[in-house]
Write a protein that holds these residues in place. Structure first.
Motif, PDB file in Angstrom:
ATOM      1  N   SER A   1       0.637  -0.954  -0.057  1.00 11.99           N
ATOM      2  CA  SER A   1      -0.203   0.224   0.212  1.00 11.99           C
ATOM      3  C   SER A   1       1.340   0.930  -0.002  1.00 11.99           C
ATOM      4  O   SER A   1       0.534   2.324  -0.524  1.00 11.99           O
ATOM      5  N   LYS A   2       1.810   0.820   0.821  1.00 10.86           N
ATOM      6  CA  LYS A   2       3.093   2.459   0.897  1.00 10.86           C
ATOM      7  C   LYS A   2       3.594   2.056  -0.643  1.00 10.86           C
ATOM      8  O   LYS A   2       3.173   3.813  -1.085  1.00 10.86           O
ATOM      9  N   LEU A   3       4.006   1.447  -0.970  1.00  9.98           N
ATOM     10  CA  LEU A   3       4.417   2.415  -2.813  1.00  9.98           C
ATOM     11  C   LEU A   3       3.613   2.628  -3.842  1.00  9.98           C
ATOM     12  O   LEU A   3       3.784   2.769  -4.371  1.00  9.98           O
ATOM     13  N   VAL A   4       2.121   1.318  -4.152  1.00  6.91           N
ATOM     14  CA  VAL A   4       1.370   2.073  -4.625  1.00  6.91           C
ATOM     15  C   VAL A   4       1.508   3.814  -4.345  1.00  6.91           C
ATOM     16  O   VAL A   4       0.775   4.352  -4.980  1.00  6.91           O
ATOM     17  N   SER A   5       1.065   3.841  -3.039  1.00  7.51           N
ATOM     18  CA  SER A   5       0.613   5.468  -2.837  1.00  7.51           C
ATOM     19  C   SER A   5       1.987   6.382  -3.235  1.00  7.51           C
ATOM     20  O   SER A   5       1.314   7.591  -3.512  1.00  7.51           O
ATOM     21  N   GLU A   6       3.109   6.008  -2.796  1.00  4.77           N
ATOM     22  CA  GLU A   6       3.852   6.953  -2.013  1.00  4.77           C
ATOM     23  C   GLU A   6       5.075   6.463  -3.747  1.00  4.77           C
ATOM     24  O   GLU A   6       5.581   7.679  -4.540  1.00  4.77           O
ATOM     25  N   GLN A   7       4.748   6.315  -4.591  1.00  2.00           N
ATOM     26  CA  GLN A   7       5.922   5.686  -5.793  1.00  2.00           C
ATOM     27  C   GLN A   7       5.182   5.552  -7.390  1.00  2.00           C
ATOM     28  O   GLN A   7       5.919   6.314  -7.796  1.00  2.00           O
ATOM     29  N   LEU A   8       4.441   4.961  -7.102  1.00  3.74           N
ATOM     30  CA  LEU A   8       2.782   4.493  -8.564  1.00  3.74           C
ATOM     31  C   LEU A   8       3.007   6.334  -8.996  1.00  3.74           C
ATOM     32  O   LEU A   8       2.288   7.158  -8.375  1.00  3.74           O
ATOM     33  N   GLU A   9       3.304   6.091 -10.117  1.00  4.56           N
ATOM     34  CA  GLU A   9       3.033   7.276 -10.838  1.00  4.56           C
ATOM     35  C   GLU A   9       1.118   7.506 -10.787  1.00  4.56           C
ATOM     36  O   GLU A   9      -0.091   6.803 -10.486  1.00  4.56           O
TER      37      GLU A   9
END
Lengths: 402, 62
Positions: free
Chosen positions: A212-220
């Motif tokens: 969830s963190k990667l999706v919200s912070e790193q994903l375009e």
């Protein structure tokens, strides 16, 4: 184990004869041809590197590239050239490699990992409660070695453990020497599709987890990762997060049972535990074949000329059994007390999850032998089903009784 | 002894903090922080070992 045909040093991979030791041919190569050319099962040739210092050089020098998209990058399993068309970041060089890795380093610091100790201990205790409630013999891989790290990585990433059969079997198929190119591609496609669905779910309903963190912070558009980049990163974290440690737990248990003096020393002094884990990592070297590279320029290694574009395989087990660095390497010695083995690799690609793996191994192995002091393997150790010919060495099954 | 650390090279493996926790730590981003750039003599051996073990070559000792 018996072998009817003599090992052919020109074809690769070489087979382990004793499952708890590297292929014996590594000793001869290290002594006589420390950098030697071999035929790969996928076609082409590569240089085998067997001395500790040379292995460290290959893994840390910019003359040797980890960039899997370079033409001629060595692959050991059919179908793996497809993975390299869109490689995970472990098959990239700096600065691209650093760009991705740095999104994750904060999640795997010693401090972060140590906060996971109570959770891992609870997971391990529950699995052993269930195992002890069963009637032996029980398969220790299925009941303990595989679910323990799978549960831990699922919780860290936010992957539903109920999906474990599908991601475990697919990860195993991608890493197996028995898979055809089609089977490997199907398994990888399945893992990608599964992760794609999971990313969509995390976009809709984010949780308190790494995905969830990667999706919200790193994903375009909020972050800098395209969806396919994030997908590959997450597939790698999930696969690497359970297969490796599972193999180490089962093989580590066998190695300690085969060395009762070492197990007894460990039981009498828990302070030896961290050193014992390092020694098992050195001794078993399950990721022996993972550290492949390609020469980025014409160079020289151990007196042998290597030309740009030629494949190189830095054999971790050969380095970890170099008698010039580890005297009497065949002796499993929990008192050896050093950490300079290359069981986790070396250089900027050294295992991201190594401190989590150390903690999991400490807790899993110490709790296993504390809870089941009479643990024994029910078949002769050289007749167990080992993962010969795969990217990671390990056990398919480990029938135990108590 | 003078310890140096290059955070542009560090990959956050944590070997230094594991080997010589009095001398090294990891910041919140995982990268190295030198706690004692000039460690006391009894820490020299552990500090030198940590420098040798650093996989990325981020650490130096003078």
């Amino acid at each position: 184990m018996s072998q009817t045909t003599p090992p052919d040093s020109r074809s690769f991979p070489l087979r382990r004869q004793c499952p708890l030791a590297p292929p014996p041919e590594y000793d001869r190569l290290r002594a006589q041809e420390p950098v030697s050319e071999v035929r790969l099962p996928t076609g082409g040739t590569a240089w085998l590197v067997t001395r500790y210092e040379d292995v460290r050089t290959v893994l840390s020098s910019p003359a040797f590239s980890a960039d899997g998209t370079r033409p001629g990058f060595p692959t050991l399993l059919p179908g793996h050239e497809q993975i390299l068309r869109r490689p995970p970041f472990i098959r990239m060089d700096p600065p691209q490699h650093s760009f991705y890795r740095r999104m994750l380093t904060q999640e795997f610091t010693l401090k972060r990992v140590r906060t996971m100790r109570p959770g891992i201990q609870t997971t391990v205790d529950r699995l052993l409660d269930d195992l002890l409630a069963r009637t032996p013999p029980v398969d220790l891989v299925e009941a303990f070695a595989l679910p323990a790290p799978s549960l831990v990585i699922c919780q860290l990433l936010g992957v539903p453990y109920d999906d474990h059969e599908s991601f475990q079997s697919r990860s195993k198929a991608v890493l197996s020497g028995a898979s055809t190119a089609e089977q490997s591609a199907t398994a990888l496609g399945g893992l990608r599709a599964y992760m794609d669905g999971l990313i969509t779910r995390k976009q809709r309903e984010p949780g308190d987890d790494l995905l969830s963190k990667l999706v919200s912070e790193q994903l375009e558009p909020a972050g800098e990762l395209r969806r396919d980049e994030l997908l590959m990163m997450c597939v790698m974290l999930l696969s690497a997060g359970h297969e490796t440690t599972a193999n180490m737990i089962s093989l580590g248990a066998v190695a300690l049972l085969e060395h009762p003096d070492q197990l007894a020393a460990l039981r009498s002094d828990r302070g030896l535990l961290p050193g014992a884990v390092e020694e098992l990592l050195r001794h078993l070297s399950i990721a022996d074949l993972v550290t492949t590279r390609i020469a980025a320029e014409d160079t020289e290694l151990g007196g042998t000329a290597i030309r740009a574009g030629e494949g190189v395989i830095a054999l971790l087990a050969a380095a970890n059994w170099d008698p010039g660095v580890f005297p009497e390497p065949e002796r499993l010695d929990v008192h050896r007390g050093n950490r300079h083995h290359v069981g986790f690799g070396y250089g900027v690609h050294q295992c991201l999850g190594q401190n989590l793996a150390r903690l999991e191994l400490e807790i899993a192995l110490s709790t296993l032998f504390a809870r089941i002091p009479t643990l024994r393997v029910t078949v002769p150790v050289d007749e167990l089903p080992y993962k010969h010919g795969g990217l990671l060495f390990g056990l398919h099954e480990l029938p135990v009784s108590w | 002894m003078r310890i140096t650390a290059d955070t542009t090279v560090c990959i956050g493996a944590g070997m230094c903090a594991l080997t010589a926790p009095e001398v090294f730590d990891q910041a919140d981003d995982g990268l190295v922080t030198v706690l004692l750039p000039d460690p006391a003599e009894e820490l020299h051996e552990a500090a030198a070992e940590a420098v040798r073990l650093c996989p990325s070559g981020a650490l130096g000792v003078r």
